[in-house]
Design an enzyme around this catalytic site. Structure first.
Site, PDB file in Angstrom:
ATOM      1  N   ASN A   1       0.949  -1.291  -0.074  1.00 48.54           N
ATOM      2  CA  ASN A   1       0.009  -0.137  -0.020  1.00 48.54           C
ATOM      3  C   ASN A   1       0.814   1.243   0.023  1.00 48.54           C
ATOM      4  OD1 ASN A   1       0.938  -0.255   2.680  1.00 48.54           O
ATOM      5  ND2 ASN A   1      -1.105  -0.658   3.634  1.00 48.54           N
TER       6      ASN A   1
ATOM      7  N   ARG B   1       2.990   6.562  11.749  1.00 49.73           N
ATOM      8  CA  ARG B   1       2.482   5.917  13.189  1.00 49.73           C
ATOM      9  C   ARG B   1       2.133   7.128  14.096  1.00 49.73           C
ATOM     10  NH1 ARG B   1       0.740   2.454  10.438  1.00 49.73           N
ATOM     11  NH2 ARG B   1       1.356   0.290  10.516  1.00 49.73           N
TER      12      ARG B   1
ATOM     13  N   GLN C   1      -5.571   2.985  18.544  1.00 50.02           N
ATOM     14  CA  GLN C   1      -6.709   3.064  17.459  1.00 50.02           C
ATOM     15  C   GLN C   1      -7.792   1.869  17.824  1.00 50.02           C
ATOM     16  OE1 GLN C   1      -4.083   4.628  13.605  1.00 50.02           O
ATOM     17  NE2 GLN C   1      -4.983   2.649  13.820  1.00 50.02           N
TER      18      GLN C   1
ATOM     19  N   HIS D   1      -7.592   6.156  10.268  1.00 50.08           N
ATOM     20  CA  HIS D   1      -6.666   5.290   9.447  1.00 50.08           C
ATOM     21  C   HIS D   1      -6.856   4.620   8.119  1.00 50.08           C
ATOM     22  CE1 HIS D   1      -2.869   2.583  10.408  1.00 50.08           C
ATOM     23  NE2 HIS D   1      -2.874   3.119   8.918  1.00 50.08           N
TER      24      HIS D   1
HETATM   25  P1  NAI Z   1      10.309   0.954   4.468  1.00 47.18           P
HETATM   26  O1  NAI Z   1      10.805   0.164   5.155  1.00 47.18           O
HETATM   27  O2  NAI Z   1      10.296   1.015   3.015  1.00 47.18           O
HETATM   28  O3  NAI Z   1      11.004   2.235   4.671  1.00 47.18           O
HETATM   29  C1  NAI Z   1      11.236   2.864   6.187  1.00 47.18           C
HETATM   30  C2  NAI Z   1      12.574   4.003   6.159  1.00 47.18           C
HETATM   31  O4  NAI Z   1      12.396   4.358   7.411  1.00 47.18           O
HETATM   32  C3  NAI Z   1      13.741   3.011   5.925  1.00 47.18           C
HETATM   33  O5  NAI Z   1      14.382   3.722   4.805  1.00 47.18           O
HETATM   34  C4  NAI Z   1      14.415   3.259   7.250  1.00 47.18           C
HETATM   35  O6  NAI Z   1      15.972   3.317   7.167  1.00 47.18           O
HETATM   36  C5  NAI Z   1      13.851   4.476   7.774  1.00 47.18           C
HETATM   37  N1  NAI Z   1      13.863   4.734   9.275  1.00 47.18           N
HETATM   38  C6  NAI Z   1      13.825   3.759  10.286  1.00 47.18           C
HETATM   39  N2  NAI Z   1      14.087   4.417  11.442  1.00 47.18           N
HETATM   40  C7  NAI Z   1      14.315   5.713  11.225  1.00 47.18           C
HETATM   41  C8  NAI Z   1      14.767   6.929  11.797  1.00 47.18           C
HETATM   42  N3  NAI Z   1      14.885   6.687  13.419  1.00 47.18           N
HETATM   43  N4  NAI Z   1      15.138   8.057  11.215  1.00 47.18           N
HETATM   44  C9  NAI Z   1      14.795   8.071  10.121  1.00 47.18           C
HETATM   45  N5  NAI Z   1      14.508   7.071   9.077  1.00 47.18           N
HETATM   46  C10 NAI Z   1      14.265   5.720   9.784  1.00 47.18           C
HETATM   47  O7  NAI Z   1       8.859   1.438   5.071  1.00 47.18           O
HETATM   48  P2  NAI Z   1       7.530   1.937   4.192  1.00 47.18           P
HETATM   49  O8  NAI Z   1       6.925   0.839   3.227  1.00 47.18           O
HETATM   50  O9  NAI Z   1       7.996   3.044   3.636  1.00 47.18           O
HETATM   51  O10 NAI Z   1       6.612   2.181   5.305  1.00 47.18           O
HETATM   52  C11 NAI Z   1       6.907   2.966   6.341  1.00 47.18           C
HETATM   53  C12 NAI Z   1       5.914   3.149   7.534  1.00 47.18           C
HETATM   54  O11 NAI Z   1       4.852   3.569   7.199  1.00 47.18           O
HETATM   55  C13 NAI Z   1       5.463   1.767   7.850  1.00 47.18           C
HETATM   56  O12 NAI Z   1       6.420   1.231   8.738  1.00 47.18           O
HETATM   57  C14 NAI Z   1       3.952   2.134   8.482  1.00 47.18           C
HETATM   58  O13 NAI Z   1       4.249   2.460   9.961  1.00 47.18           O
HETATM   59  C15 NAI Z   1       3.602   3.256   7.616  1.00 47.18           C
HETATM   60  N6  NAI Z   1       2.484   2.915   6.970  1.00 47.18           N
HETATM   61  C16 NAI Z   1       1.527   3.524   7.025  1.00 47.18           C
HETATM   62  C17 NAI Z   1       0.103   3.016   6.379  1.00 47.18           C
HETATM   63  C18 NAI Z   1      -0.942   3.899   6.601  1.00 47.18           C
HETATM   64  O14 NAI Z   1      -2.098   3.173   5.986  1.00 47.18           O
HETATM   65  N7  NAI Z   1      -0.921   5.027   7.208  1.00 47.18           N
HETATM   66  C19 NAI Z   1       0.386   2.264   5.391  1.00 47.18           C
HETATM   67  C20 NAI Z   1       1.538   1.485   5.153  1.00 47.18           C
HETATM   68  C21 NAI Z   1       2.617   2.017   5.966  1.00 47.18           C
END
Ligand code: NAI
Length: 358
Positions: free
Chosen positions: A117, A256, A285, A309
């Site tokens: 997503n 989040r 939530q 959400h």
């Molecule tokens: P991803 O794993 O592709 O990217 C996450 C990035 O965050 C990575 O590059 C990582 O190095 C970076 N990261 C981790 N800790 C960090 C920090 N302390 N400071 C800076 N960067 C940091 O994940 P993706 O697919 O981009 O998703 C990210 C988040 O988005 C998910 O973990 C989820 O919590 C949220 N999400 C929300 C949705 C919604 O419906 N609102 C749906 C999908 C994801």
């Protein structure tokens, strides 16, 4: 084998719209397939307290399926009671509702449907940035009220062109947000992430990495949060960090809720330190009716773009994460290898670097 799924109830909408696959009514479209193989499939939205379906069945379930949209919080305590649990599947992206360190200790695998997503969320982020910068919500509310006072809304409306936009986290979503902002001719696109973008990706979007978080936020007109929730990001955007934001910046968080401090954000919006806050994720939530993020406003009575959400649960996304959940389950049942990008915690521990530097 017992397979337990905690999904949200979709009510009348889910009965009318079978593509609402993430609901207790439509059950990810996998009930028949699971039962044909002789497995038991328990599906419920009831997830809070010791008498809930979640806590009653987690003690002997082998597979847990949860969604981030209505998270069954799998704490270390529940993990210690879940004697049979071998694998947790997140129908979507983001597994912070599971105590990942406790899962590692017990050798429980945790998988997500990575990428399912990310476009859905990136589009929502771009929309949220625009609706804050252009002061859209108060303008629309004015129209519904029957009023027409252009200056009242224009006094806080800007163009996105020429602004500096930065993402905390430049993974799948963060990258796609910046990629989608290219045609808006922003002054600069920035990112803060401990993992640098591959050179070709950074070049494609012409993004500059800023390694110090305070310096990063102080340069941005718009900050968007796109990193997972883990020990290193819980409460990351707190009163102290907000004081380093440009006065009147806009903040969008679809990652989040708990990454941003609830009261500090509300105070920053009220004082005008932030001009707007928008997103779809909450520290609990469903969010309680009196959650301050539902009604908080900037000094001009706008700046709130909060929704439930749903950014990552468009019908397109639901089709993808339902198919992905089935495929993970299929691999598990057949004892076949999983797609590496889906594995957050494998049998030997963390297999991703996205949930914190260890
Ligand atoms: P991803 O794993 O592709 O990217 C996450 C990035 O965050 C990575 O590059 C990582 O190095 C970076 N990261 C981790 N800790 C960090 C920090 N302390 N400071 C800076 N960067 C940091 O994940 P993706 O697919 O981009 O998703 C990210 C988040 O988005 C998910 O973990 C989820 O919590 C949220 N999400 C929300 C949705 C919604 O419906 N609102 C749906 C999908 C994801």
């Amino acid at each position: 084998m017992k397979i337990l799924a905690i999904l949200y109830s979709g009510g009348e909408a889910a009965r009318q719209e079978p593509r609402l696959l993430g609901t207790t009514e439509n059950q990810l479209g996998i009930r028949e397939w699971i039962e044909k193989q002789g497995h038991e499939f328990i599906v419920s939205e009831d997830k809070e307290g010791p008498d809930s379906v979640f806590q009653k069945h987690i003690v002997d379930a082998e597979v847990l399926i949860t969604t981030p949209f209505h998270p069954g919080y799998l704490t270390a305590d529940l993990i210690s009671k879940a004697k049979n649990l071998k694998i947790c599947i997140t129908a979507g992206v983001g597994s912070d509702h599971i105590d990942l360190n406790a899962a590692v200790e017990r050798g429980i695998e945790v998988l997500e449907v990575s990428g399912s997503n990310v476009v859905s969320v990136a589009e929502h982020v771009v929309m949220s940035i625009l609706l804050l910068v252009r002061n859209f919500v108060p303008a629309h509310e004015m129209i519904e009220r029957g009023d027409w006072q252009v200056s009242e809304v224009a006094r806080n409306a800007y163009d996105l062109e020429g602004k500096v936009v930065g993402t905390i986290g430049a993974g799948r979503i963060g990258f796609r947000v910046l990629q989608r902002l290219r045609p808006f001719d922003c002054k600069e696109l920035l990112y803060y992430d401990y993992a640098p973008l591959p050179e070709h990706a950074a070049k494609e979007i012409n993004a500059r990495r800023v390694e110090d978080l305070k310096e990063f936020v102080s340069q941005c007109d718009v900050v968007t949060v796109n990193c997972p929730l883990h020990e290193g990001t819980r409460g990351l955007v707190n009163a102290e960090l907000l004081s380093h934001f440009k006065k009147g910046a806009w903040l969008v968080n679809t990652a989040r809720g708990a990454i941003c401090d609830r009261d500090a954000v509300a105070a920053a919006l009220k004082s005008g330190q932030l001009s707007g806050y928008s997103g779809d994720v909450w520290n609990v939530q469903p969010a309680p009716k009196d959650h301050i993020w539902r009604t908080m406003k900037n000094p001009l009575g706008g700046g709130n773009g909060m929704v439930p959400h749903y950014s990552g649960t468009t019908l397109d996304a639901q089709a993808r994460y339902a198919a992905g959940t089935k495929s993970i389950l299929e691999n598990y049942l057949a004892n076949s290898p999983q797609e590496p990008q889906n594995v957050i915690v494998g049998r030997k521990g963390y297999e991703t670097k996205a949930y914190g530097q260890r």
